[in-house]
Design a protein around this motif. Structure first.
Motif, PDB file in Angstrom:
ATOM      1  N   THR A  93       0.830  -1.198   0.000  1.00 26.85           N
ATOM      2  CA  THR A  93       0.000   0.000   0.000  1.00 26.85           C
ATOM      3  C   THR A  93       0.863   1.246   0.000  1.00 26.85           C
ATOM      4  N   ILE A  94       0.608   2.137  -0.957  1.00 27.89           N
ATOM      5  CA  ILE A  94       1.249   3.455  -0.996  1.00 27.89           C
ATOM      6  C   ILE A  94       0.142   4.469  -0.749  1.00 27.89           C
ATOM      7  N   TRP A  95       0.221   5.117   0.392  1.00 28.52           N
ATOM      8  CA  TRP A  95      -0.869   6.001   0.847  1.00 28.52           C
ATOM      9  C   TRP A  95      -0.418   7.450   0.716  1.00 28.52           C
ATOM     10  N   LEU A  96      -1.196   8.229  -0.013  1.00 27.11           N
ATOM     11  CA  LEU A  96      -0.874   9.641  -0.206  1.00 27.11           C
ATOM     12  C   LEU A  96      -1.962  10.491   0.447  1.00 27.11           C
ATOM     13  N   GLN A  97      -1.562  11.246   1.470  1.00 31.04           N
ATOM     14  CA  GLN A  97      -2.488  12.144   2.154  1.00 31.04           C
ATOM     15  C   GLN A  97      -2.432  13.503   1.464  1.00 31.04           C
ATOM     16  N   LEU A  98      -3.531  13.894   0.842  1.00 29.27           N
ATOM     17  CA  LEU A  98      -3.575  15.121   0.058  1.00 29.27           C
ATOM     18  C   LEU A  98      -4.059  16.304   0.885  1.00 29.27           C
ATOM     19  N   SER A  99      -3.684  17.491   0.441  1.00 29.29           N
ATOM     20  CA  SER A  99      -4.158  18.728   1.056  1.00 29.29           C
ATOM     21  C   SER A  99      -4.233  19.788  -0.031  1.00 29.29           C
ATOM     22  N   GLU A 100      -4.666  20.987   0.331  1.00 28.85           N
ATOM     23  CA  GLU A 100      -4.749  22.079  -0.630  1.00 28.85           C
ATOM     24  C   GLU A 100      -3.394  22.350  -1.272  1.00 28.85           C
ATOM     25  N   TRP A 101      -2.328  22.155  -0.529  1.00 31.25           N
ATOM     26  CA  TRP A 101      -0.994  22.409  -1.062  1.00 31.25           C
ATOM     27  C   TRP A 101      -0.676  21.521  -2.258  1.00 31.25           C
ATOM     28  N   ASP A 102      -1.321  20.375  -2.348  1.00 32.37           N
ATOM     29  CA  ASP A 102      -1.010  19.436  -3.417  1.00 32.37           C
ATOM     30  C   ASP A 102      -1.566  19.865  -4.771  1.00 32.37           C
ATOM     31  N   ASN A 103      -2.184  21.031  -4.839  1.00 38.12           N
ATOM     32  CA  ASN A 103      -2.559  21.582  -6.134  1.00 38.12           C
ATOM     33  C   ASN A 103      -1.366  22.173  -6.869  1.00 38.12           C
ATOM     34  N   LEU A 104      -0.244  22.304  -6.180  1.00 44.89           N
ATOM     35  CA  LEU A 104       1.019  22.685  -6.807  1.00 44.89           C
ATOM     36  C   LEU A 104       1.721  21.415  -7.285  1.00 44.89           C
ATOM     37  N   GLY A 105       2.040  21.364  -8.580  1.00 45.91           N
ATOM     38  CA  GLY A 105       2.595  20.139  -9.152  1.00 45.91           C
ATOM     39  C   GLY A 105       3.832  19.638  -8.426  1.00 45.91           C
ATOM     40  N   TRP A 106       4.784  20.517  -8.150  1.00 46.99           N
ATOM     41  CA  TRP A 106       6.024  20.069  -7.522  1.00 46.99           C
ATOM     42  C   TRP A 106       5.805  19.655  -6.080  1.00 46.99           C
ATOM     43  N   ARG A 107       4.876  20.322  -5.390  1.00 41.77           N
ATOM     44  CA  ARG A 107       4.599  19.925  -4.005  1.00 41.77           C
ATOM     45  C   ARG A 107       3.907  18.569  -3.990  1.00 41.77           C
TER      46      ARG A 107
END
Length: 863
Positions: free
Chosen positions: A65-79
């Motif tokens: 399992t590869i779990w990615l916790q997203l947030s508003e910051w993840d709208n930036l491609g590099w972030r």
């Protein structure tokens, strides 16, 4: 099953020794069936236990399992990419480093390269599940596009789970119509009445049977309401009637009255501090922890946080329920400015140590720690990726709007960093004007260590800009800027930190454009050689060895093999002394080409190239390795061994735009090696040029020679092939260049022979005879290397992920157009992939490829 991991080490407060979570077999069965599909969406409003249900199921499953916790910051491609690669690094640090170097794959070409890299790390019998949690935060098209591409991967051992409060903004209709998508909604996630009773029993609560239906009606099976009801019922003073009357009044009031105000003050403040940050890695929380308390009552109260905080085994972090976080957000005003800054600063330091550079910069900005932002920037190489440069430029300009020039960090941001960002975005005119204004300003100020540093860096910036634009200006007088920089540096020596002192070498080392005047190459090389004593001193070794590398390049193109080798080895020796990694790689590249010319095998050079892959500070190492090895493979007639991203339709890389021409050269040579001459000509015609149509002389010459060969193979002899060869001859002889012709071996031998036979009024027969002779000798030496390499290879190379996918389509009788449509790739990419499959399998047609793949077990494994 829940992981019983302590919140801190024993020296810190423990928030939850165990998390009281009810196993729900009904949900597990639902998810077990769902993950047989490639795409699963779990969509429900807040508080339905989406994350907990998926996490609990996966912990019991034998999957990676590869779990990615997203947030508003993840709208930036590099972030987003930093976040993604960090999740990968928990399981495979090596492939994560390669993903990070690749950068955010915002084009199909880059995404295909990501898939090619990923296929190397996939274990044959392992099931993989990628989880994108809090997907509702994502709204930017580039991120959504990458996730759409990911969801279309027809790979049976990979499933993607999207957890969201709203329907994901993806085109999921085609997946539903094909039965590839399993949606899970609020209706499935609601607690049943029996599950609610079982949860209360887990808490040790026994309720009168008559009250169960009414309580279930009040909670409506909403997981958060059921959990909160249990928390309230555990308190002695709270009865069922109270729960029923207050359940829907105001959830924040309930949290306040039933839970938060009962905690000690120090615990309350600690939780408010934690709400300032998005993610809670256990190591970071130890750093932010309150002092250990001797009050056992406090420790007991902390354990009750399990209703709101849980441990995420996949990310090795703790997570707070978003309703509780929103409640705490309302209380952040109770913290002083200094308390907030301390939290942001510690978080930024942790992010930087863990290579989450975009997050580190954002937290440093919140902490108003401008020196921290500078430190983050200096951790990148001298040539920043465009996306990163834009991100930092917006940040710096935002800061400068309100910042005065008190202190060192604001001055460095305004007068040094800002110019560097403009240079990275190729806004050269603005950068020159700004540096000149800065120099004039600080020259008129009293001398100080800081003013000397500002002047040194701005003169160095001007020198770097002039080395970049000399291909347009033909002005090689940049040494005066580096000399001035060194003078000011000597008054206040400082060591520029990080990889920014390691130069990025362009596609060609000699930055001389066509047409070149007599002696121009020598002037350009001498200007660089004169600059190096200054740059090596004031920029910690920057450019060290590039003069010898330039001499090696010129000597090689002129056919002076002995001098080319001598200069290449000298460049490598110097580059290693000052950690100029790209100069070393390019020196090895010339040695590789020289060895092909002399028929020497390549093991030692590739050992040295392989060794560079272990240097983590060398951030472009995998890309340059692919290019150098790719050139070699095309030269020995094995284009199927190239990295997939070099065989696909060309799109410019945002990360490595300085080596655009080298990328395209390798791709064109690949087309020719695979006898796809029309496609090679298309790439030659469509290649992006510098402003004003300016081209490197070496690059233009190599492309003319390749064009002549392509047109000859396409039977365009007298009308086009010979005319292009004549243009290449005129360009080459005026500068004494021969090797681009000789390196084409058999192709040039044939073309020169045909030109001799047909006759040409421009090219002397003696020149054609000499080129034909030398090309023939080169070809014979090359065959020695080819045979040696063939013996070393032994077994055939395995198929890449894309090749496996296309092969499966062929075996099922699909047309090329259908394969392209199913995989969201172009028809030309399908054709190129089929050619690569044939080369690797030794097949002559579709039936032959299917037969070989079936006999060797490749096809049965992938189906």
């Amino acid at each position: 099953m829940m992981i019983k991991t302590p919140f801190f080490h024993s020296t810190s407060p423990v928030i939850s020794e165990h998390l009281r979570y009810l196993e729900r077999p009904r949900i597990d069965r639902l998810l077990e069936k769902a993950v047989q599909s490639p795409f699963i969406t779990v969509v429900a409003s807040a508080g339905y236990g989406k994350t907990q249900a998926v996490s609990s199921f996966l912990q019991k499953s034998k999957v990676m399992t590869i779990w990615l916790q997203l947030s508003e910051w993840d709208n930036l491609g590099w972030r987003f990419w930093e976040n993604f690669t960090r999740s990968i690094s928990l399981y495979n640090p090596g492939i994560a480093a390669r993903f990070m170097e690749l950068g955010f794959p915002n084009t199909e070409r880059q995404f295909d390269r990501y898939l090619d890299l990923a296929s190397e790390a996939i274990k044959p019998n392992m099931k993989y599940v990628f989880v994108f949690d809090d997907f509702h935060c994502i709204r930017e098209k580039p991120i959504l596009r990458v996730l759409e591409w990911s969801s279309r991967i027809p790979y049976t051992r990979i499933s993607i789970i999207i957890i969201s409060r709203t329907e994901p903004a993806l085109n999921t209709i085609s997946f539903l119509s094909k039965g590839l998508l399993v949606p899970i909604t609020e209706d499935e996630l609601r607690f049943t009445q029996d599950e609610m009773i079982a949860y209360f029993q887990l808490l040790g609560l026994k309720l009168p049977a008559a009250l169960i239906p009414s309580l279930y009606e009040d909670t409506e099976g909403w997981a958060f309401a059921v959990s909160f009801a249990g928390l309230s019922l555990e308190k002695e003073h709270t009865g069922v009637g109270h729960i029923r009357s207050s359940m829907w009044i105001n959830i924040f009031r309930l949290i306040e009255a039933e839970f938060f105000t009962t905690l000690p003050q120090e615990v309350q403040k600690y939780l408010i501090k934690l709400s300032l940050i998005d993610h809670w890695p256990s190591e970071l929380l130890r750093e932010l922890a309150i002092p250990e308390s001797t009050d056992e009552r406090v420790m007991d109260e902390m354990k009750k946080l399990s209703s709101f905080i849980r441990y995420d085994a996949y990310l090795h972090t703790y997570r707070m329920h978003h309703l509780f976080r929103e409640y705490l957000n309302e209380k952040q005003g109770e913290l002083s400015r200094e308390e907030k800054q301390a939290v942001y600063d510690k978080t930024a330091q942790w992010c930087l140590r863990n290579n989450l550079k975009m997050d580190a910069a954002a937290y440093y900005e919140k902490a108003e720690d401008y020196q921290g932002i500078i430190t983050v920037m200096y951790s990148f190489p001298l040539a920043l990726p465009k996306g990163v440069a834009r991100y930092f430029l917006e940040m710096v300009e935002r800061i400068l709007e309100t910042l005065d020039e008190t202190g060192e960090a604001p001055i460095i941001l305004r007068y040094i960093v800002h110019v560097r960002l403009l240079v990275n975005l190729r806004r050269f005119e603005e950068a020159i004007e700004e540096s000149q204004r800065t120099i004039q300003k600080f020259k008129n100020l009293p001398s100080s260590p800081l003013s000397c540093r500002v002047l040194a860096m701005n003169y160095n910036n001007l020198g770097i800009i002039m080395t970049l634009i000399c291909i347009f200006t033909k002005d090689y007088d940049f040494v005066r800027y580096f000399e001035q920089a060194n003078q000011y540096y000597s008054k206040n020596p400082f060591v520029p930190p990080g990889p920014m002192t390691s130069v990025t070498v362009g596609s060609y080392v000699c930055r001389v454009s066509y047409p070149a005047s007599p002696g121009e190459f020598d002037r350009a090389i001498e200007a660089m050689a004169s600059s190096i004593p200054y740059t090596a001193n004031s920029m910690n070794g920057c450019f060290y060895g590039i003069d010898d590398l330039s001499r090696s390049e010129l000597a090689y193109f002129q056919g002076d093999i002995k001098r080319a080798e001598q200069c290449a080895r000298q460049a490598i020796y110097k580059a290693r002394k000052k950690e100029q990694y790209e100069i070393e790689t390019r020196g090895l590249f010339f040695l590789l080409r020289i060895n092909l010319h002399t028929g020497v095998v390549q093991e030692e050079i590739f050992r040295q190239l392989d060794a560079q892959l272990e240097i983590t500070a060398y951030q472009n190492r995998y890309t340059l390795y692919d290019l150098v090895s790719g050139w070699f493979y095309t030269q020995i007639g094995q284009p199927g061994r190239l990295a997939t991203w070099l065989r696909d339709d060309f799109e410019e890389s945002d990360v490595h735009s300085m080596i655009y021409e080298l990328e395209n050269l390798v791709k064109i040579k690949c087309h020719i090696a695979e006898k796809r001459y029309h496609q090679a000509l298309t790439s030659l015609k469509n290649e992006k040029k510098w402003p004003g149509g300016v081209e490197f002389l070496f690059g233009k010459l190599e492309k003319l020679v390749l064009e002549a060969v392509c047109r000859y193979h396409l039977k365009e002899k007298k009308e086009k092939a010979f005319r292009v060869l004549e243009a290449a001859y005129l360009m080459a002889t005026s500068n004494g260049l021969e090797m681009p012709f000789i390196e084409l071996g058999q192709d040039m031998y044939t073309l020169a022979g045909a030109a001799l036979q047909a006759g040409t009024s421009v090219i002397p027969p003696a020149w054609l005879e000499r080129i034909q002779k030398n090309a023939s000798a080169y070809w014979k030496k090359l065959l020695v290397v080819v045979e040696k390499d063939r013996k070393q290879q032994g077994e055939r190379q395995g198929l890449s992920h894309r090749e496996q996918t296309v092969l499966i389509g062929l075996s099922r009788g699909l047309k090329r157009e259908e394969i392209a449509g199913d995989n969201a790739i172009s028809i030309n990419t399908v054709k190129a992939t089929i050619t690569s499959i044939y080369n690797k399998l030794g097949a002559v047609n579709r039936a032959d490829a299917i037969r070989i793949a079936g006999a060797t077990g490749i096809l049965s494994q992938e189906e």
